[in-house]
Write a protein that holds these residues in place. Structure first.
Motif, PDB file in Angstrom:
ATOM      1  N   PRO A 246       0.838  -1.208   0.000  1.00  0.00           N
ATOM      2  CA  PRO A 246       0.000   0.000   0.000  1.00  0.00           C
ATOM      3  C   PRO A 246       0.870   1.254   0.000  1.00  0.00           C
ATOM      4  O   PRO A 246       1.962   1.267   0.594  1.00  0.00           O
ATOM      5  CB  PRO A 246      -0.797  -0.121   1.302  1.00  0.00           C
ATOM      6  N   MET A 247       0.410   2.289  -0.672  1.00  0.00           N
ATOM      7  CA  MET A 247       1.175   3.537  -0.741  1.00  0.00           C
ATOM      8  C   MET A 247       1.497   4.037   0.669  1.00  0.00           C
ATOM      9  O   MET A 247       0.680   3.945   1.587  1.00  0.00           O
ATOM     10  CB  MET A 247       0.383   4.590  -1.508  1.00  0.00           C
ATOM     11  N   PHE A 248       2.703   4.546   0.833  1.00  0.00           N
ATOM     12  CA  PHE A 248       3.124   5.111   2.110  1.00  0.00           C
ATOM     13  C   PHE A 248       3.951   6.358   1.830  1.00  0.00           C
ATOM     14  O   PHE A 248       4.251   6.689   0.676  1.00  0.00           O
ATOM     15  CB  PHE A 248       3.940   4.094   2.910  1.00  0.00           C
ATOM     16  N   LYS A 249       4.297   7.063   2.860  1.00  0.00           N
ATOM     17  CA  LYS A 249       5.147   8.242   2.724  1.00  0.00           C
ATOM     18  C   LYS A 249       6.487   7.993   3.407  1.00  0.00           C
ATOM     19  O   LYS A 249       6.640   7.058   4.203  1.00  0.00           O
ATOM     20  CB  LYS A 249       4.463   9.475   3.313  1.00  0.00           C
ATOM     21  N   ARG A 250       7.442   8.840   3.039  1.00  0.00           N
ATOM     22  CA  ARG A 250       8.769   8.782   3.630  1.00  0.00           C
ATOM     23  C   ARG A 250       9.145  10.135   4.215  1.00  0.00           C
ATOM     24  O   ARG A 250       8.745  11.177   3.711  1.00  0.00           O
ATOM     25  CB  ARG A 250       9.804   8.369   2.577  1.00  0.00           C
ATOM     26  N   SER A 251       9.902  10.085   5.287  1.00  0.00           N
ATOM     27  CA  SER A 251      10.414  11.290   5.935  1.00  0.00           C
ATOM     28  C   SER A 251      11.927  11.251   5.839  1.00  0.00           C
ATOM     29  O   SER A 251      12.575  10.345   6.376  1.00  0.00           O
ATOM     30  CB  SER A 251       9.978  11.335   7.402  1.00  0.00           C
ATOM     31  N   LEU A 252      12.494  12.225   5.141  1.00  0.00           N
ATOM     32  CA  LEU A 252      13.919  12.187   4.780  1.00  0.00           C
ATOM     33  C   LEU A 252      14.637  13.442   5.251  1.00  0.00           C
ATOM     34  O   LEU A 252      14.140  14.569   5.102  1.00  0.00           O
ATOM     35  CB  LEU A 252      14.052  12.053   3.259  1.00  0.00           C
ATOM     36  N   ARG A 253      15.805  13.240   5.817  1.00  0.00           N
ATOM     37  CA  ARG A 253      16.721  14.347   6.095  1.00  0.00           C
ATOM     38  C   ARG A 253      18.147  13.878   5.848  1.00  0.00           C
ATOM     39  O   ARG A 253      18.488  12.711   6.085  1.00  0.00           O
ATOM     40  CB  ARG A 253      16.566  14.884   7.522  1.00  0.00           C
ATOM     41  N   TYR A 254      18.985  14.772   5.338  1.00  0.00           N
ATOM     42  CA  TYR A 254      20.411  14.513   5.167  1.00  0.00           C
ATOM     43  C   TYR A 254      21.180  15.205   6.279  1.00  0.00           C
ATOM     44  O   TYR A 254      20.916  16.375   6.601  1.00  0.00           O
ATOM     45  CB  TYR A 254      20.910  15.039   3.823  1.00  0.00           C
ATOM     46  N   VAL A 255      22.136  14.492   6.861  1.00  0.00           N
ATOM     47  CA  VAL A 255      22.972  15.038   7.924  1.00  0.00           C
ATOM     48  C   VAL A 255      24.429  14.775   7.573  1.00  0.00           C
ATOM     49  O   VAL A 255      24.785  13.640   7.226  1.00  0.00           O
ATOM     50  CB  VAL A 255      22.634  14.408   9.287  1.00  0.00           C
ATOM     51  N   MET A 256      25.272  15.817   7.621  1.00  0.00           N
ATOM     52  CA  MET A 256      26.700  15.650   7.342  1.00  0.00           C
ATOM     53  C   MET A 256      27.471  15.590   8.654  1.00  0.00           C
ATOM     54  O   MET A 256      27.287  16.439   9.522  1.00  0.00           O
ATOM     55  CB  MET A 256      27.226  16.794   6.469  1.00  0.00           C
ATOM     56  N   GLY A 285      37.031  13.887   4.941  1.00  0.00           N
ATOM     57  CA  GLY A 285      36.771  13.329   6.264  1.00  0.00           C
ATOM     58  C   GLY A 285      35.330  13.498   6.699  1.00  0.00           C
ATOM     59  O   GLY A 285      35.052  13.658   7.892  1.00  0.00           O
ATOM     60  N   LYS A 286      34.397  13.432   5.747  1.00  0.00           N
ATOM     61  CA  LYS A 286      32.985  13.671   6.063  1.00  0.00           C
ATOM     62  C   LYS A 286      32.116  12.573   5.453  1.00  0.00           C
ATOM     63  O   LYS A 286      32.486  11.924   4.480  1.00  0.00           O
ATOM     64  CB  LYS A 286      32.540  15.033   5.531  1.00  0.00           C
ATOM     65  N   VAL A 287      30.936  12.411   6.034  1.00  0.00           N
ATOM     66  CA  VAL A 287      29.936  11.483   5.531  1.00  0.00           C
ATOM     67  C   VAL A 287      28.582  12.172   5.549  1.00  0.00           C
ATOM     68  O   VAL A 287      28.239  12.856   6.527  1.00  0.00           O
ATOM     69  CB  VAL A 287      29.834  10.199   6.383  1.00  0.00           C
ATOM     70  N   VAL A 288      27.818  12.017   4.478  1.00  0.00           N
ATOM     71  CA  VAL A 288      26.431  12.478   4.464  1.00  0.00           C
ATOM     72  C   VAL A 288      25.548  11.265   4.747  1.00  0.00           C
ATOM     73  O   VAL A 288      25.540  10.299   3.986  1.00  0.00           O
ATOM     74  CB  VAL A 288      26.060  13.113   3.109  1.00  0.00           C
ATOM     75  N   TYR A 289      24.848  11.326   5.878  1.00  0.00           N
ATOM     76  CA  TYR A 289      23.951  10.251   6.290  1.00  0.00           C
ATOM     77  C   TYR A 289      22.546  10.536   5.774  1.00  0.00           C
ATOM     78  O   TYR A 289      22.013  11.632   5.986  1.00  0.00           O
ATOM     79  CB  TYR A 289      23.894  10.151   7.805  1.00  0.00           C
ATOM     80  N   ARG A 290      21.943   9.556   5.136  1.00  0.00           N
ATOM     81  CA  ARG A 290      20.560   9.659   4.704  1.00  0.00           C
ATOM     82  C   ARG A 290      19.677   9.034   5.789  1.00  0.00           C
ATOM     83  O   ARG A 290      19.648   7.819   5.958  1.00  0.00           O
ATOM     84  CB  ARG A 290      20.364   8.926   3.374  1.00  0.00           C
ATOM     85  N   MET A 291      18.961   9.867   6.521  1.00  0.00           N
ATOM     86  CA  MET A 291      18.027   9.410   7.542  1.00  0.00           C
ATOM     87  C   MET A 291      16.644   9.406   6.902  1.00  0.00           C
ATOM     88  O   MET A 291      15.998  10.437   6.779  1.00  0.00           O
ATOM     89  CB  MET A 291      18.078  10.324   8.763  1.00  0.00           C
ATOM     90  N   ASP A 292      16.204   8.242   6.504  1.00  0.00           N
ATOM     91  CA  ASP A 292      15.057   8.123   5.612  1.00  0.00           C
ATOM     92  C   ASP A 292      14.170   6.987   6.119  1.00  0.00           C
ATOM     93  O   ASP A 292      14.583   5.824   6.118  1.00  0.00           O
ATOM     94  CB  ASP A 292      15.565   7.835   4.196  1.00  0.00           C
TER      95      ASP A 292
END
Length: 507
Positions: A246-256, A285-292
């Motif tokens: 069933p269709m759902f939604k996603r909540s996404l933020r990027y954090v470095m 020396g960085k990472v972008v985390y996808r919090m999704d």
């Protein structure tokens, strides 16, 4: 003759590149979001559908060879596909399948010699049936991921996981084991959400030289698991039935964040966020985390993911950027590459990589939107013609991006040690991996085990390393040895599986 670069040359090069890129990003963000020249057909023929060549969307295969065939066929139905396969089988002709946009870097589409047949699924692009009650969708193999997502949404359904580029076809995704990023559910591979495959294969004279196989986990489990990822060698996929949700939604933020504890985070992060991935910038020396994460379908928000590098680009700007990168390579200008990489990563992060809260502007995190609007993108494929004023960034008809990829998956149990080994290479030369960051950094996606015979064998992280490629195959790349060292460490020290081969045959 070797070239050396003075610091002043590097700084001037970086300043020029910075100015150009800022203007380029502004035009991409504000003007050229819906106009583009679509890619051309990968198959070209001298006369009608005879004496043909095929390439991929990047214009060249890894060994830079030209793949030829005597003919190309464009079936529009399963019945026509059966006729094509039967005729070629009876004639003893070798066959390979090509897709609408041909995005596989490897030469899976090439026949042996010049007397073979290309079978294009370009016009096998219809929806066969949608069953909202059973939550299934059956489509022809030439349907693109973009179409698949849209057709599912029409009946309130969603494909839970998929690649981020929507120009892939269903048959292409099945053949190569294409995936998104997740350790949840059945994992991120598209083929693990398939319940039935219809495949047309060569047959005996009694079969009329072609036969339609109907494969499923229930009736033909061994053949089904072989066909789910087959690299196109078992036949031509005609139709695929997906089990959707069933269709759902996603909540996404990027954090470095700083990458000091990245080895530990990479092991556990995928269990915390359903659609998580990473963009690693090792030289910085960085990472972008996808919090999704998945949220209820009635959660407020109409977000859209329209990834900036997949949007149409000004051809003139692409040409200048490519020339700048060629200059950096010619003068061994590591400073210029690192300055450009820092600018690109900071710009993409500041613009949320193309996320918007309402399809127009980015107003802040979290961005919440329906799965069909957040899963994949590729607006440079929009079918308007502007005479190549704008195009997809890798369009080979213009001077544009010309790159190669090294892709492999490393078992999750080995991931901390592998990340630390890459960090050790950066300590040897801090500029060595800036070239990867010019192509947005190392994309890392979660995959998990699959019953497909050529599927993944364990929980792993897939590494996508994209980097500059010279037009002259004999020209060495700047810091080429560092990229090759990463590949060798992955394959021989940590038993990584090459992504494009996509696995080992399971006993």
């Amino acid at each position: 003759m070797a070239f050396t670069s003075s610091p002043s040359h590097g700084y001037q090069n970086a300043a020029f590149w910075r100015t150009l890129f800022i203007l380029h990003c502004i035009s991409t963000l504000l003007v050229f979001t819906t106009i583009s020249t679509p890619p051309e057909d990968p198959v070209k023929c001298v006369s009608g559908n005879t004496n043909c060549t095929v390439t991929n969307s990047y214009g060249v295969f890894p060994d830079r060879s030209t793949c030829r065939a005597a003919n190309v066929a464009y079936p529009t139905s399963e019945a026509e596909l059966v006729s094509v396969v039967a005729a070629a089988t009876q004639a003893g002709q070798k066959m390979r399948v090509t897709t609408r946009y041909s995005h596989s870097i490897t030469k899976l589409v090439c026949t042996d010699g010049t007397d073979g047949l290309f079978i294009s699924t370009k016009f096998l692009n219809d929806t066969v049936r949608a069953d909202a009650d059973a939550m299934t969708l059956t489509v022809e193999s030439g349907v693109t991921l973009r179409q698949l997502i849209a057709e599912a949404a029409k009946v309130g359904l969603a494909l839970p996981y998929a690649p981020y580029w929507w120009g892939l076809t269903v048959g292409g995704m099945m053949g190569t084991g294409a995936h998104g990023s997740s350790l949840w559910g059945n994992g991120s591979a598209v083929h693990d959400y398939v319940t039935e495959i219809r495949m047309v294969s060569p047959g005996s004279a009694n079969d009329g030289f072609a036969k339609v196989r109907v494969l499923s986990e229930i009736t033909t489990p061994n053949e089904f698991n072989a066909a789910k990822v087959s690299l196109g060698v078992l036949g031509v996929i005609s139709q695929v039935t997906f089990k959707l949700q069933p269709m759902f939604k996603r909540s996404l933020r990027y954090v470095m964040r700083n990458d000091s504890d990245f080895g530990d985070q990479a092991i556990t992060f995928g269990k915390k966020h359903e659609f998580s991935d990473f963009i690693w910038l090792p030289s910085q020396g960085k990472v972008v985390y996808r919090m999704d994460d998945r949220v209820a379908v009635n959660t407020s928000g109409n977000g859209l993911f329209d990834f900036l590098p997949f949007r149409s680009q000004l051809s003139a700007a692409l040409a200048i950027i490519r020339s700048s990168e060629e200059t950096q390579e010619r003068f061994r200008d590591g400073n210029g590459k690192c300055a450009g990489a820092t600018l690109i990563s900071s710009t993409l992060f500041a613009t949320a990589f193309g996320l918007t809260n309402n399809g127009i502007i980015f107003a802040g995190y979290p961005v919440i939107g329906s799965q069909n609007r957040m899963m994949s993108s590729g607006s440079c494929l929009d079918s308007l013609q502007d005479g190549l004023i704008t195009a997809c960034p890798w369009d080979s008809r213009i001077k544009s991006e010309f790159f190669h990829q090294t892709t492999f998956s490393v078992p999750l149990t080995q991931i901390k040690s592998f990340i630390n080994d890459i960090k050790s290479l950066v300590q040897i030369n801090s500029k060595s991996l800036c070239g990867l960051e010019l192509y947005y950094g190392i994309l890392m996606r979660y995959v998990t085990s699959s019953p497909a015979f050529l599927g993944k064998e364990t929980e792993a992280l897939d590494f996508d390393l994209t980097y500059y490629r010279a037009k002259n195959p004999l020209t060495p790349r700047l810091y080429e040895d560092f990229i090759e060292e990463i590949e060798q460490i992955a394959l021989f020290k940590y038993n990584a599986l090459p992504h494009w081969v996509n696995g080992q045959i399971k006993s």
